[in-house]
Design a protein around this motif. Structure first.
Motif, PDB file in Angstrom:
ATOM      1  N   ALA A 216       0.848  -1.190   0.000  1.00  0.00           N
ATOM      2  CA  ALA A 216       0.000   0.000   0.000  1.00  0.00           C
ATOM      3  C   ALA A 216       0.878   1.233   0.000  1.00  0.00           C
ATOM      4  O   ALA A 216       2.044   1.187   0.388  1.00  0.00           O
ATOM      5  CB  ALA A 216      -0.918   0.008   1.218  1.00  0.00           C
ATOM      6  N   GLY A 217       0.303   2.332  -0.417  1.00  0.00           N
ATOM      7  CA  GLY A 217       1.059   3.567  -0.421  1.00  0.00           C
ATOM      8  C   GLY A 217       0.143   4.750  -0.553  1.00  0.00           C
ATOM      9  O   GLY A 217      -1.024   4.613  -0.929  1.00  0.00           O
ATOM     10  N   SER A 218       0.640   5.929  -0.216  1.00  0.00           N
ATOM     11  CA  SER A 218      -0.157   7.142  -0.346  1.00  0.00           C
ATOM     12  C   SER A 218       0.757   8.320  -0.616  1.00  0.00           C
ATOM     13  O   SER A 218       1.972   8.241  -0.393  1.00  0.00           O
ATOM     14  CB  SER A 218      -0.965   7.385   0.926  1.00  0.00           C
ATOM     15  N   ILE A 219       0.176   9.419  -1.132  1.00  0.00           N
ATOM     16  CA  ILE A 219       0.926  10.634  -1.414  1.00  0.00           C
ATOM     17  C   ILE A 219       0.876  11.506  -0.174  1.00  0.00           C
ATOM     18  O   ILE A 219      -0.184  11.983   0.226  1.00  0.00           O
ATOM     19  CB  ILE A 219       0.331  11.378  -2.623  1.00  0.00           C
ATOM     20  N   LEU A 220       2.019  11.709   0.466  1.00  0.00           N
ATOM     21  CA  LEU A 220       2.055  12.447   1.722  1.00  0.00           C
ATOM     22  C   LEU A 220       2.590  13.867   1.554  1.00  0.00           C
ATOM     23  O   LEU A 220       2.295  14.739   2.370  1.00  0.00           O
ATOM     24  CB  LEU A 220       2.936  11.691   2.730  1.00  0.00           C
ATOM     25  N   ASP A 221       3.408  14.087   0.545  1.00  0.00           N
ATOM     26  CA  ASP A 221       4.056  15.393   0.423  1.00  0.00           C
ATOM     27  C   ASP A 221       4.039  15.838  -1.030  1.00  0.00           C
ATOM     28  O   ASP A 221       5.060  15.835  -1.709  1.00  0.00           O
ATOM     29  CB  ASP A 221       5.498  15.299   0.933  1.00  0.00           C
ATOM     30  N   PRO A 222       2.891  16.202  -1.546  1.00  0.00           N
ATOM     31  CA  PRO A 222       2.821  16.565  -2.953  1.00  0.00           C
ATOM     32  C   PRO A 222       3.569  17.864  -3.220  1.00  0.00           C
ATOM     33  O   PRO A 222       3.560  18.774  -2.410  1.00  0.00           O
ATOM     34  CB  PRO A 222       1.320  16.730  -3.206  1.00  0.00           C
ATOM     35  N   ASN A 223       4.204  17.910  -4.375  1.00  0.00           N
ATOM     36  CA  ASN A 223       4.907  19.128  -4.794  1.00  0.00           C
ATOM     37  C   ASN A 223       4.722  19.266  -6.293  1.00  0.00           C
ATOM     38  O   ASN A 223       5.639  19.091  -7.073  1.00  0.00           O
ATOM     39  CB  ASN A 223       6.384  19.045  -4.425  1.00  0.00           C
ATOM     40  N   THR A 224       3.514  19.526  -6.701  1.00  0.00           N
ATOM     41  CA  THR A 224       3.172  19.582  -8.114  1.00  0.00           C
ATOM     42  C   THR A 224       2.302  20.796  -8.380  1.00  0.00           C
ATOM     43  O   THR A 224       1.952  21.557  -7.480  1.00  0.00           O
ATOM     44  CB  THR A 224       2.394  18.324  -8.541  1.00  0.00           C
ATOM     45  N   ASN A 225       1.967  20.965  -9.625  1.00  0.00           N
ATOM     46  CA  ASN A 225       1.042  22.027 -10.015  1.00  0.00           C
ATOM     47  C   ASN A 225      -0.355  21.476 -10.269  1.00  0.00           C
ATOM     48  O   ASN A 225      -1.165  22.098 -10.953  1.00  0.00           O
ATOM     49  CB  ASN A 225       1.555  22.727 -11.283  1.00  0.00           C
ATOM     50  N   LEU A 226      -0.617  20.294  -9.739  1.00  0.00           N
ATOM     51  CA  LEU A 226      -1.939  19.705  -9.894  1.00  0.00           C
ATOM     52  C   LEU A 226      -2.966  20.504  -9.097  1.00  0.00           C
ATOM     53  O   LEU A 226      -2.630  21.141  -8.085  1.00  0.00           O
ATOM     54  CB  LEU A 226      -1.917  18.255  -9.419  1.00  0.00           C
TER      55      LEU A 226
ATOM     56  N   GLY B  17      21.125   0.999   5.735  1.00  0.00           N
ATOM     57  CA  GLY B  17      21.030   2.267   5.015  1.00  0.00           C
ATOM     58  C   GLY B  17      20.737   2.015   3.558  1.00  0.00           C
ATOM     59  O   GLY B  17      21.268   1.074   2.953  1.00  0.00           O
ATOM     60  N   LEU B  18      19.895   2.807   2.973  1.00  0.00           N
ATOM     61  CA  LEU B  18      19.492   2.595   1.578  1.00  0.00           C
ATOM     62  C   LEU B  18      19.517   3.910   0.815  1.00  0.00           C
ATOM     63  O   LEU B  18      18.995   4.920   1.284  1.00  0.00           O
ATOM     64  CB  LEU B  18      18.081   2.011   1.513  1.00  0.00           C
ATOM     65  N   THR B  19      20.144   3.901  -0.334  1.00  0.00           N
ATOM     66  CA  THR B  19      19.989   4.973  -1.321  1.00  0.00           C
ATOM     67  C   THR B  19      19.737   4.296  -2.654  1.00  0.00           C
ATOM     68  O   THR B  19      20.394   3.311  -2.996  1.00  0.00           O
ATOM     69  CB  THR B  19      21.241   5.860  -1.421  1.00  0.00           C
TER      70      THR B  19
ATOM     71  N   PHE C  32      10.102   7.409 -16.739  1.00  0.00           N
ATOM     72  CA  PHE C  32       9.786   7.523 -15.313  1.00  0.00           C
ATOM     73  C   PHE C  32      11.092   7.524 -14.531  1.00  0.00           C
ATOM     74  O   PHE C  32      11.977   6.694 -14.761  1.00  0.00           O
ATOM     75  CB  PHE C  32       8.918   6.340 -14.884  1.00  0.00           C
ATOM     76  N   LEU C  33      11.241   8.459 -13.615  1.00  0.00           N
ATOM     77  CA  LEU C  33      12.446   8.542 -12.796  1.00  0.00           C
ATOM     78  C   LEU C  33      12.054   8.960 -11.387  1.00  0.00           C
ATOM     79  O   LEU C  33      11.292   9.913 -11.196  1.00  0.00           O
ATOM     80  CB  LEU C  33      13.438   9.552 -13.377  1.00  0.00           C
ATOM     81  N   ALA C  34      12.532   8.237 -10.386  1.00  0.00           N
ATOM     82  CA  ALA C  34      12.214   8.556  -8.999  1.00  0.00           C
ATOM     83  C   ALA C  34      13.399   8.229  -8.109  1.00  0.00           C
ATOM     84  O   ALA C  34      14.131   7.262  -8.347  1.00  0.00           O
ATOM     85  CB  ALA C  34      10.989   7.770  -8.537  1.00  0.00           C
ATOM     86  N   ARG C  35      13.614   9.060  -7.108  1.00  0.00           N
ATOM     87  CA  ARG C  35      14.604   8.791  -6.064  1.00  0.00           C
ATOM     88  C   ARG C  35      13.878   8.161  -4.877  1.00  0.00           C
ATOM     89  O   ARG C  35      12.784   8.590  -4.514  1.00  0.00           O
ATOM     90  CB  ARG C  35      15.279  10.094  -5.637  1.00  0.00           C
ATOM     91  N   THR C  36      14.490   7.168  -4.289  1.00  0.00           N
ATOM     92  CA  THR C  36      13.838   6.465  -3.181  1.00  0.00           C
ATOM     93  C   THR C  36      14.741   6.439  -1.954  1.00  0.00           C
ATOM     94  O   THR C  36      15.955   6.282  -2.063  1.00  0.00           O
ATOM     95  CB  THR C  36      13.488   5.016  -3.590  1.00  0.00           C
ATOM     96  N   PHE C  37      14.134   6.608  -0.778  1.00  0.00           N
ATOM     97  CA  PHE C  37      14.843   6.544   0.494  1.00  0.00           C
ATOM     98  C   PHE C  37      14.014   5.708   1.457  1.00  0.00           C
ATOM     99  O   PHE C  37      12.787   5.710   1.392  1.00  0.00           O
ATOM    100  CB  PHE C  37      15.038   7.948   1.088  1.00  0.00           C
ATOM    101  N   GLN C  38      14.699   5.009   2.357  1.00  0.00           N
ATOM    102  CA  GLN C  38      13.932   4.218   3.309  1.00  0.00           C
ATOM    103  C   GLN C  38      13.505   5.083   4.476  1.00  0.00           C
ATOM    104  O   GLN C  38      14.252   5.924   4.953  1.00  0.00           O
ATOM    105  CB  GLN C  38      14.729   3.001   3.779  1.00  0.00           C
ATOM    106  N   ALA C  39      12.247   4.882   4.887  1.00  0.00           N
ATOM    107  CA  ALA C  39      11.759   5.551   6.094  1.00  0.00           C
ATOM    108  C   ALA C  39      11.863   4.611   7.291  1.00  0.00           C
ATOM    109  O   ALA C  39      12.029   5.056   8.422  1.00  0.00           O
ATOM    110  CB  ALA C  39      10.313   5.989   5.896  1.00  0.00           C
TER     111      ALA C  39
ATOM    112  N   ASP D 146       9.439   0.634   4.788  1.00  0.00           N
ATOM    113  CA  ASP D 146       8.710   1.772   4.251  1.00  0.00           C
ATOM    114  C   ASP D 146       9.680   2.616   3.426  1.00  0.00           C
ATOM    115  O   ASP D 146      10.863   2.745   3.784  1.00  0.00           O
ATOM    116  CB  ASP D 146       8.138   2.632   5.383  1.00  0.00           C
ATOM    117  N   TYR D 147       9.186   3.185   2.335  1.00  0.00           N
ATOM    118  CA  TYR D 147      10.043   3.975   1.458  1.00  0.00           C
ATOM    119  C   TYR D 147       9.418   5.337   1.185  1.00  0.00           C
ATOM    120  O   TYR D 147       8.198   5.467   1.071  1.00  0.00           O
ATOM    121  CB  TYR D 147      10.251   3.275   0.101  1.00  0.00           C
ATOM    122  N   TRP D 148      10.284   6.324   1.079  1.00  0.00           N
ATOM    123  CA  TRP D 148       9.901   7.595   0.479  1.00  0.00           C
ATOM    124  C   TRP D 148      10.287   7.527  -0.996  1.00  0.00           C
ATOM    125  O   TRP D 148      11.395   7.128  -1.335  1.00  0.00           O
ATOM    126  CB  TRP D 148      10.644   8.755   1.135  1.00  0.00           C
ATOM    127  N   LEU D 149       9.379   7.960  -1.841  1.00  0.00           N
ATOM    128  CA  LEU D 149       9.637   7.923  -3.283  1.00  0.00           C
ATOM    129  C   LEU D 149       9.372   9.318  -3.848  1.00  0.00           C
ATOM    130  O   LEU D 149       8.252   9.825  -3.765  1.00  0.00           O
ATOM    131  CB  LEU D 149       8.730   6.888  -3.955  1.00  0.00           C
TER     132      LEU D 149
END
Length: 674
Positions: A13-23, A117-119, A147-154, A166-169
């Motif tokens: 499962a996942g959700s958008i927590l920190d949108p930064n778009t012009n939507l 640690g994950l990058t 499609f390009l995304a940076r991912t970090f582990q939460a 858990d990941y931040w994408l």
């Protein structure tokens, strides 16, 4: 997952927590209605590495980790705004590759005890049919389809051999793919861009017309010699030296500079170098799609986009190690399959056309005298020399660029690899082998005195002996036509320094390989070019290897301009935009000055001689004299390469030319009339 499965590969499962778009729904309340799903990832590559020092063994305490790649993933974002209806897909990407670097906890790795640690980053293809237009506009504004995304582990919850995490994408839009990734980075003034365009166009037209004229004269002269031989005519003259080839080579050098994609070039300098692209055959063929945006497979484009994004945005927090860069692909793709095929097609037409003409003339003159065949061969070899001056760098550079971009990355096509292999063998390797053979053969003939270089003080003709321009001349007692046929390659050099012709070709080849492989590492690439060009320039300056003083001066000036252009290019690296722009303007001036001097060299070395040849040939074959003595005198008076009216039987028997009644002593050769 289980230990046997290596993890489920499913993001539950996942959700958008920190949108930064012009939507339009760009706030946390609205974004909560979206959910994310990702699945299908399969482990494709795994290797232990040293996270701290990538070149050291991975077994060092507090430095251990691993690098891995998961492939085949699918990511979908759903809009759940309407609770009464199924979730609606607003964004979908497939063929996703997930590149990981994992740091182990102490004491194995550098991370705190009990913590991984994950990058990492993800790349894939956007499903433009399933993705809504407004999401496409926000996350793919340049329509790259990537499609390009940076991912970090939460959070990591460790298990025996897999983990719940858990990941931040962070999704990024990808830079548009252009032939030069620096394009537009340093913007020149309109005046500079206009001047650069005008200078490159002028040089292209002048040198192009010169090459075309030399080719036409070569074909016309070969046809004239063949006709005269068939009709039993007299006066025969050979081709001039390599001035026109030097001009074409100077134009190709400027174009090749533009292929160093990691350099700090301005739009003005790029305009200037792109104007010379026809001399490395970078032109459009109507029925071949040479668009760099339509690269087969898209993987190469993604590698380039990732590299540029990491460099441009300067995001060291990604922690991508040297080894990981190798896995992603550390080279900018600067030639598409279509471009490769376009260059190959044009090169094949040139090579086959010139070779076909040569074969045709050999067939036509097969029953004529040996002297006729020698001079026909000489003119066609002169034409082939000019053709290879353009074809060789175009084929070598394009093949190396394509192979470097695709070999080892699972991209590219079999047919393109076959084309590259054929080109590198039949053009690059065999022509280089020919140059080495020619220099060794000439050197051997000079040692045997079949072909002799005679110093100015030893020449019999008082005018040549007292000349302020020529330092000597080639002479032949019994040559069997070798010098007449191949003199255009080397007769501008004094006999003891013919090896410089081979050295120049080897340096040119090395520089093409440098640029093809190290284009992204511009500092290393330019450093090697400066070193090799500087070495050769110094040899030419201090050894003074050329027979003709004017040719020596002009050739030296061309080399100095090319050397200075490379020095300015490396100085521009790391400079601020204003300083780099000024340096690029200086590079335009150096490049154009080199082209100007090369045109003067071609005019002096080739065209004055070509005009003289046409006049002499017309005089000797259109109504004046036809006798052997007159032919010999005409050849001697013209001071042109070649032996006039050679008797076939005398050549075969090896008799001295004076016994054939042509000259009392030896025959003197020079590549121009003074």
């Amino acid at each position: 997952g289980t230990c046997g499965s290596g993890g489920s590969g499913v993001i539950s499962a996942g959700s958008i927590l920190d949108p930064n778009t012009n939507l339009p729904y760009n706030n946390e309340l609205d974004s909560a209605r979206f959910s994310v799903s990702a699945n299908g990832f399969v482990l494709d590559a795994f290797e232990h590495i040293n996270i701290v020092n990538p070149l050291s063994p991975w077994t060092v305490f507090n430095q251990s980790g691993d690098t891995r790649i998961y492939r085949g993933g699918v990511l979908e974002i759903f809009d759940n705004a309407d609770a009464s209806a199924p979730p609606r897909i607003v964004y979908r990407a497939d063929n996703i590759s997930w590149f990981y670097n994992i740091s182990y906890p102490q004491i194995a790795g550098p991370n705190p005890p009990g913590a991984l640690g994950l990058t990492s980053l993800m790349t894939g293809d956007i499903d433009v049919n399933a993705t809504s237009p407004e999401w496409l506009a926000n996350f793919d504004p340049n329509s790259t389809g990537t499609f390009l995304a940076r991912t970090f582990q939460a959070r990591f919850s460790g298990e025996v051999c897999w983990s719940d995490a858990d990941y931040w994408l962070y999704m990024d839009s990808v830079l548009i793919f252009e032939p030069n990734p620096n394009e537009g980075r340093i913007v020149s003034s309109p005046a500079v861009e206009s001047a650069a365009q005008g200078l490159s166009t002028t040089a292209t037209v002048v040198i192009g017309v010169g090459v075309g004229t030399a080719a036409a004269v070569a074909v016309g002269a070969a046809a004239g010699v063949a006709s005269a031989g068939i009709a039993g005519g007299g006066g025969m003259v050979g081709p001039p030296g390599g001035g026109m080839a030097q001009a074409a080579s100077a134009a190709a050098t400027v174009a090749v500079f533009g292929q160093i994609k990691g350099a700090n070039y301005s739009t003005g300098f790029q305009t200037f170098t792109e104007g010379m692209d026809p001399f490395i055959l970078r032109t459009t063929v109507g029925f071949i799609d040479s668009s760099t945006k339509d690269e087969v497979g898209n993987e190469a484009r993604r590698r380039m986009d990732q590299r540029i994004l990491l460099r441009r945005n300067n995001v060291p927090q990604l922690g991508v190690t040297t080894r990981q860069f190798d896995l992603i692909g550390n080279d900018v793709v600067i030639i598409s399959e279509g471009q490769l095929f376009s260059i190959s097609f044009i090169a094949a037409m040139i090579v086959c056309g010139v070779a076909g003409l040569h074969i045709l003339f050999l067939i036509i003159t097969r029953f004529t005298s040996r002297s006729t065949r020698v001079f026909v061969n000489a003119w066609m070899v002169y034409l082939e020399m000019i053709a290879m001056t353009i074809v060789f760098p175009a084929i070598t550079l394009s093949s190396v660029q394509y192979l470097n971009a695709h070999v080892g990355f699972g991209t590219g096509t079999t047919r393109a690899f076959v084309v590259c292999g054929i080109q590198l063998f039949f053009v690059s390797f065999l022509y280089t082998a020919f140059v080495i053979w020619l220099v060794m053969e000439v050197s051997g003939r000079v040692r045997r005195r079949d072909v002799r270089y005679v110093d100015q003080t030893q020449l019999a003709d008082p005018k040549e002996r007292n000349s302020l321009i020529n330092k000597g001349a080639y002479q032949c007692d019994v040559d069997h036509g070798f010098h007449t046929v191949f003199a255009c390659f080397y007769d501008g050099l004094t006999g003891t320094k013919i090896w410089l012709f081979m050295l120049e070709h080897i340096i040119t080849t090395m520089q093409l390989v440098f640029i093809g492989i190290l284009s992204e590492d511009s500092r290393m690439c330019l450093t090697l070019i400066i070193m090799t060009t500087g070495m050769f320039t110094c040899l030419v300056i201090f050894m003074c290897p050329m027979i003709d003083l004017v040719e020596q001066i002009l050739a030296t000036l061309v080399l100095l301009c090319e050397w200075t252009m490379a020095i300015l290019a490396i100085v521009a690296l790391g400079k601020d935009e204003a300083t780099a722009n000024d340096l690029n303007t200086g590079m335009i001036g150096c490049g154009w000055a080199g082209l100007f001097f090369s045109v003067l060299l071609a005019a002096w070395s080739d065209f004055t001689a070509l005009v003289g040849m046409v006049v002499i040939f017309i005089r000797e074959n259109v109504g004046c004299c036809k006798s052997g003595d007159t032919d010999s005198n005409a050849s001697k008076d013209s001071g042109l390469s070649g032996i006039s009216g050679l008797d076939e039987e005398s050549q075969r028997s090896g008799k001295d030319l004076k016994n054939a009644g042509y000259l009392d002593e030896t025959v003197s050769f020079s590549d121009k009339s003074l």
